[in-house]
Design an enzyme around this catalytic site. Structure first.
Site, mmCIF file in Angstrom:
data_model
loop_
_atom_site.group_PDB
_atom_site.id
_atom_site.type_symbol
_atom_site.label_atom_id
_atom_site.label_comp_id
_atom_site.label_asym_id
_atom_site.label_seq_id
_atom_site.Cartn_x
_atom_site.Cartn_y
_atom_site.Cartn_z
ATOM 1 N N ARG A 297 0.796 -1.233 0.000
ATOM 2 C CA ARG A 297 0.000 0.000 0.000
ATOM 3 C C ARG A 297 0.825 1.278 0.000
ATOM 4 N NH1 ARG A 297 -5.094 -0.893 4.188
ATOM 5 N NH2 ARG A 297 -6.169 -2.385 2.879
ATOM 6 N N HIS A 364 -7.142 7.228 5.298
ATOM 7 C CA HIS A 364 -8.000 6.072 5.529
ATOM 8 C C HIS A 364 -8.109 5.666 6.998
ATOM 9 C CE1 HIS A 364 -10.004 2.356 4.675
ATOM 10 N NE2 HIS A 364 -8.994 1.591 4.993
#
Lengths: 655, 288
Positions: A297, A364
């Site tokens: 990620r 996030h």
């Protein structure tokens, strides 16, 4: 003596799990939430929840390996003992959720199905369709409703937590406000469990719900609770840009073969389908031949930023790249990814099976949060072990109490006795980067495992000698008066004409805060830009002190509540920026362009942010962590070649 | 709400609406300004009024982003100073159910309501109203406590023995899981209740236990009756649903299933519970 009570603030997975556990122990719970608890942000989690399981175990996996993966994934910043206990408990938590009726996906034989997720070589993620978080919170919501029907849990929904009441150094209650009637009142309790989630709204737009302001945590912070690793903010590489929020596009889109690209030519306005293969820049595949689109990620996120911001190659001249699935058969996509592709179709209005998605990274998850402590369990090797070899025999089993001592009153307690922090709002478990499908686990684990600690604290520790019920009423009245005075200051600032001036319009200030934090404190950070950010925050604080509201209503005044939260968000923003500035290394989600290497000697430590009420600012220091179980190693995910290199000279984020 | 993924019947009315929306999307003009006509109310017992707001529409705008614009610029289309419109919202991904309201006369979540679909032209008008079956708190925000209260009426939970470790739950076939998962997606938004002619505004809480319980709660009763452990309370649930405000109050209008944003087979649930209630009535008759 009157019956002791516990207050739980927040009705997501952590708060509900805590409520169930504490009510079950016979202690009445007062549960506060900004929204009906069933609508909490936990509903947004899609992927699943990790736990060792019998199939994986027979292939060589273990709870210990799950622990090792979580420490490694977090880049060796988490205190290790609590993570061990969490991993050991994970299978028991899945079993409990199963008993509660969570519709986990099933195999043909009727066993729970599993999927592969980032950071592991074993299938260890349990899931319920594409809405695992929704299904888990519903199961806990139902159990809490059962206790509510039995009179053991009292819900205060649409109530906003305003302040913890601390007397003789320990929590004795809270001040809260009914967001409909605007009544402000105090509530007594022998312990207060904060389970209020992340702070995505500090960044304006994120993948988080509109209630995730971080204000509740910020109020505890101002009341003296330390804040751990504020700078550790996870930015997910693929989200759908929207005018109101950024919606997550699950990693599984890339897992199923999605390709990330931009047109090679700057400002190419052709329809993507008319751009020939040779004129497309598949930058992840070119820069990381071994891993291509499925790099971890943080690397994917940094590369996408670099291509848009540094190279100016963003699609339509904006910060977005293509995530392309159109080379795959539509039927296959519907079967494998239907649920998440539907979200894109619904909100963007284009069908990803036939036209490439436009995506960009988005804030996030908050790994950092309120600082909490714990009592170490019984597993204490003389020397930390080297990294666990995947699939090899675990050095220990999964007995209860190896990582944390079950029922120790200080587990997940903050530095202020009686104030606990459970779930995303604390800083434990995820270090500098959270692994996918570990968030749901940490929330429920805190509630169930540390819920027992809360009960033991009120029964055996200070509150058993001096319960909240015996504290003078004047203490509570003073706390209420203080909050009423804050509201009065805001209501005195109602000036509809003045509100039109963006300089002092709270929504305009909020937008500038989000833009600034996104530019300076996300994917790529640097000394100069962070200092500039701190300057901007000072300016915003000044403007905030002069702001003008448009609504004088004394009934259901949402803009007052929003504006009040923004004052708190400004302080959390400062803690994030200061933490990012002082942590002069790169670790996990925190990437410094001017300090690109991890520096264990100086920074394998918790960033501790402390609020100074006199100067109304944050001070930061670094405190040692518990790394006594696993020795740190380089976090390469086995890719020493091209993929181990950091993004090529990335620029300042979002500038 | 309607999507090409879930709506495969090309002849259905939903398909026609979807086609209209797609056509609107294509002709939507960038940089246009539209009018929001919003039904406002300052609080319980206060009169309602309509206010118009001019809102510039950026790309990907939805009702939420337009309400956010109005909050920051609370000035009516006529140039009158007003106040930020109050509304309820949460996830903005159509999974929490909070932002439900009546848009252009139809109930739905406002987050998934794209402006391009409904107001593609300069000066087009969109109307926003609060749900009518629940008491208004202020403006577009209504009090849906009754939705959750009705879940208590049918004991919508699995009666587990507590949270101590007692092994896993019962095995379940994939078919059963798929049925239960679909029912379990209900987010208690209240769309089915707004559309139901049998479910009416009831401000007196004492009346809630005898007024029609609504499709969502009937469907949740079915969800838990389908679970191995959940079915321990099956008779309790059916007894409530054969009483006042139970499944027999359903008038079979079938509006509920048409407006459910999660496409939950609510009418199937009502039919299934109707049959179960009949069986339960027989067994009770012979036992008593």
């Amino acid at each position: 003596m009157a019956q002791q009570r516990v207050i739980v603030v927040g009705g997501g997975l952590a708060g509900l799990a805590a409520s169930v556990r504490i009510a079950e122990a016979g202690t009445p719970v007062d549960l506060f939430s900004l929204v009906p608890v069933k609508r909490s942000h936990s509903v947004c989690a899609q992927g699943g929840i990790n736990a060792c399981n019998e199939v994986a175990r027979q292939q060589g996996y273990s709870e210990y390996e799950h622990f090792d993966e979580t420490i490694y994934g977090g880049d060796f910043l988490a205190d290790q003992h609590p993570v061990l206990e969490m991993a050991n408990w994970a299978p028991r938590i899945i079993d409990l959720l199963d008993r509660m009726g969570v519709p986990f996906n099933r195999t043909n034989e009727g066993n729970r199905d599993l999927r592969l997720f980032g950071g592991s070589l074993f299938k260890r993620t349990h899931f319920a369709g594409a809405t695992t978080g929704q299904q888990l919170i519903y199961a806990l919501d139902e159990q809490v409703r059962r206790y509510e029907a039995e009179g053991k849990v009292s819900k205060y929904e649409f109530w906003e937590f305003l302040w913890p009441i601390i007397e003789d150094g320990k929590a004795v209650g809270i001040v809260a406000q009914d967001l409909r009637t605007m009544q402000i009142r105090s509530f007594r309790a022998d312990a207060v469990v904060m389970a209020t989630g992340g702070n995505g709204l500090v960044y304006g737009k994120s993948t988080q719900s509109v209630i995730c302001t971080g204000a509740a945590a910020a109020r505890c912070y101002q009341a003296g609770v330390w804040y751990g690793n504020p700078e550790m903010i996870q930015v997910h590489p693929t989200a759908i840009p929207g005018a109101d929020k950024l919606r997550l596009m699950s990693e599984s889109a890339r897992g199923e073969g999605g390709r990330v690209w931009v047109p090679r030519k700057k400002g190419d306005t052709r329809n993507p389908k008319d751009i020939p293969e040779a004129e497309r820049y598949y930058f992840l595949e070119e820069r990381y031949p071994a891993y291509g689109n499925i790099v971890p990620r943080d690397i994917a996120t940094r590369e996408i930023f670099s291509v848009c911001v540094n190279d100016g190659l963003g699609v339509d001249g904006q910060n977005q790249v293509y995530l392309d699935l159109t080379h795959l058969a539509p039927d296959y996509l519907t079967k494998k990814l239907g649920g998440i592709l539907e979200i894109y179709e619904k909100f963007v209005g284009a069908d990803p099976r036939f036209s490439p998605m436009k995506i960009f990274p988005a804030v996030h998850y908050s790994m950092g949060g309120l600082w909490t402590t714990f009592t170490k369990g019984s597993y204490n090797p003389n020397d930390a072990l080297t990294k666990h070899k995947s699939g090899s025999r675990a050095p220990i089993n999964f007995d209860i109490g190896l990582g944390m001592q079950l029922g120790a009153p200080n587990n997940s307690m903050t530095n202020i006795p009686g104030i606990y922090a459970f779930g995303e709002v604390n800083f434990a478990y995820h270090g500098a980067n959270r692994l996918g499908a570990n968030a749901l686990l940490s929330c429920i684990f805190d509630g169930l495992f540390c819920g027992v600690s809360v009960v033991n604290y009120i029964k055996n520790e200070a509150p058993s000698k001096k319960p909240a019920d015996s504290v003078a009423q004047s203490v509570f009245d003073a706390a209420v008066a203080s909050e009423q005075a804050k509201v009065k200051r805001l209501m005195d600032a109602v000036d509809p004409a003045g509100n039109r001036n963006v300089e002092v319009n709270p929504y305009a200030i909020g937008k500038e805060l989000g833009d600034e934090m996104t530019a300076a404190c996300t994917v790529v950070r640097g000394e100069a830009r962070l200092k500039q950010c701190l300057g901007k925050l000072t300016e915003l604080k000044d403007r905030y002190s002069r702001l003008k509201l448009a609504d004088a209503a004394t009934w259901t005044n949402q803009s007052m509540s929003y504006t009040r939260a923004m004052g708190d968000m400004l302080l959390i923003a400062e803690a994030i920026a200061k933490g990012a500035l002082e942590r002069r290394e790169s670790r996990g989600a925190h990437y410094r362009e001017d300090h690109t290497e991890r520096d264990d000697a100086n920074f394998m430590k918790t960033t501790r942010a402390v609020y100074d009420p006199a100067s109304r600012t944050t001070t930061v220091d670094f405190v040692p962590i518990d790394a006594s179980l696993i020795k740190p190693t380089a976090r390469t995910y086995g890719k020493k070649e091209a993929s181990a290199e950091p993004a090529k000279k990335p620029a300042l984020a979002g500038v | 709400m309607i999507s090409t993924f879930t709506n495969t019947d090309a002849n259905s009315p939903l398909a026609a609406e979807l086609a209209q929306r797609m056509a609107n999307r294509k002709m939507a003009k960038e940089g246009r300004t539209i009018i929001f006509r919003i039904k406002r109310c300052d609080g319980p017992g206060k009169p309602s009024r309509w206010e118009d707001f001019k809102v510039p529409v950026p790309k990907n705008a939805n009702v939420i982003s337009c309400l956010q614009y109005i909050a920051a610029n609370p000035v009516t289309a006529q140039g009158q100073q007003s106040t930020p419109v109050v509304w309820d919202s949460g996830c903005l991904e159509e999974v929490c159910g909070a932002c439900t309201m009546v848009i252009n006369g139809k109930v739905r979540q406002s987050c998934s309501c794209l402006i391009d679909d409904y107001a593609p032209g300069e000066g087009d008008v969109m109307t926003l109203e609060p749900m009518s079956k629940f008491p208004v708190i202020r403006d577009l925000w209504v009090d849906r406590e009754r939705v959750f209260h009705n879940l208590k009426r049918v004991k919508a939970w699995v009666p587990i023995d507590g949270t101590y470790y007692l092994g896993g739950g019962p095995k379940e076939s994939p078919q059963k899981q798929e049925t239960r998962y679909k029912l379990s997606e209900c987010m208690s938004c209240g769309c089915c209740l707004e559309a139901c002619p049998q479910f009416n505004l009831e401000e007196n809480k004492n009346e809630w236990d005898s007024a029609f319980i609504g499709a969502h709660a009937i469907s949740q009763a079915r969800l838990f009756n389908e679970h191995e452990t959940g079915k321990q309370l099956k008779d309790d649930r059916l007894d409530v649903l054969m009483g006042p405000g139970g499944v027999n109050d359903c008038g079979n209008a079938q509006n509920c299933v048409k407006v459910c944003p999660k496409h939950i087979p609510l009418t199937e649930s009502i039919a299934a519970i109707g049959r179960a209630v009949t069986v339960r009535a027989f067994t009770r008759f012979f036992k008593d």
